[in-house]
Design an enzyme around this catalytic site. Structure first.
Site, short mmCIF file in Angstrom:
data_model
loop_
_atom_site.label_atom_id
_atom_site.label_comp_id
_atom_site.label_asym_id
_atom_site.label_seq_id
_atom_site.Cartn_x
_atom_site.Cartn_y
_atom_site.Cartn_z
CG HIS A 13 -1.71 1.10 1.39
ND1 HIS A 13 -2.94 1.48 0.76
CD2 HIS A 13 -1.30 2.32 2.19
CE1 HIS A 13 -3.42 2.63 1.36
NE2 HIS A 13 -2.52 3.06 2.11
CG ASP A 70 9.44 4.98 12.40
OD1 ASP A 70 8.89 3.80 12.35
OD2 ASP A 70 9.99 5.18 13.79
CB THR A 71 4.38 7.02 10.69
OG1 THR A 71 5.00 7.54 9.22
CG2 THR A 71 3.23 7.78 11.14
CG PHE A 150 -2.85 1.80 8.21
CD1 PHE A 150 -2.93 2.61 7.11
CD2 PHE A 150 -2.00 1.69 8.98
CE1 PHE A 150 -2.01 3.64 7.06
CE2 PHE A 150 -0.77 2.51 8.65
CZ PHE A 150 -0.77 3.14 7.92
#
Ligand code: IMP
Length: 196
Positions: A13, A70-71, A150
């Site tokens: 995704h 990175d989140t 998500f």
């Protein structure tokens, strides 16, 4: 000429999203495309540190131009938590629902619902590292809404909107999201660097 770039992910995704943003001048390869099955270490205590660690790991392993992301969701009233622990906030083996449950419990009765998503991309080109940060501000709702997306999407409403991220069509979310913004910055830099 098409430039190959390895994205340190197997999340198809995310891969599609980035490919769309960067355009046809770039060919984005996943770890799977390279046959890499190794677990990439992610042990830093900041988003910047983790993105860098993942990108450097893949560059050292393959010698190919690459990037990693990175989140984290940073909630004001929780002093920036879950932040770098966003994926596993409710503990090892937890799912998205457990994480949402935990932040809603921690915010129960708290008026300040301000939060932001921050995303960091670490790009390594010919051994040189460049970072790009994207951020979206908003608030955490008291109940879940929406089925798309998500992670924490059902309880995050970005500023200027009344829908949660999970209620938005992907094109709308991607246009304003932390990851969309960081990726657009990286795309702009790559396109101008390669145009020279
Ligand atoms: P990652 O670094 O992109 O894997 O993100 C770490 C965690 O942050 C994910 O497991 C999600 O819980 C959360 N997260 C990242 N991006 C989003 C998003 O766009 N919406 C909601 N949650 C997200």
């Amino acid at each position: 000429m098409v430039h190959n770039l390895v994205f340190a992910t197997n999340n198809m995704h995310k891969l599609r999203e980035i490919q769309e943003i960067l355009g046809s001048e770039f060919h984005i390869l996943s770890l799977q495309d390279l046959g890499i099955e190794t677990d990439i270490p992610e042990t830093a205590d900041t988003l910047e540190g983790n993105a860098s660690q993942k990108a450097r790991f893949i560059y050292t392993m393959t010698g190919k131009n690459c990037f990693a992301d990175d989140t984290g969701l940073e909630i004001e009233a929780l002093n920036g938590r879950p932040g770098v622990f966003s994926a596993r906030y409710a503990g090892v083996g937890c799912n998205f629902n457990d994480n949402i449950e935990k932040i809603l419990k921690e915010l129960d009765g708290i008026e300040n619902r301000r939060a932001c998503f921050r995303c960091v991309f670490s790009l390594i080109i010919e051994g040189n590292e460049h970072q790009f940060v994207g951020r979206v501000d908003g608030k955490i709702t008291t109940v879940r809404a929406g089925k798309d997306g998500f992670g924490y999407d059902p309880v995050f409403v970005p500023d200027g909107y009344s829908q949660s991220f999970a209620q938005m069509p992907p094109y709308l979310k991607n246009g304003i999201s932390h990851r969309g913004r960081a990726a657009a910055k990286m795309g702009k830099w790559l396109n101008s660097a390669h145009a020279k």
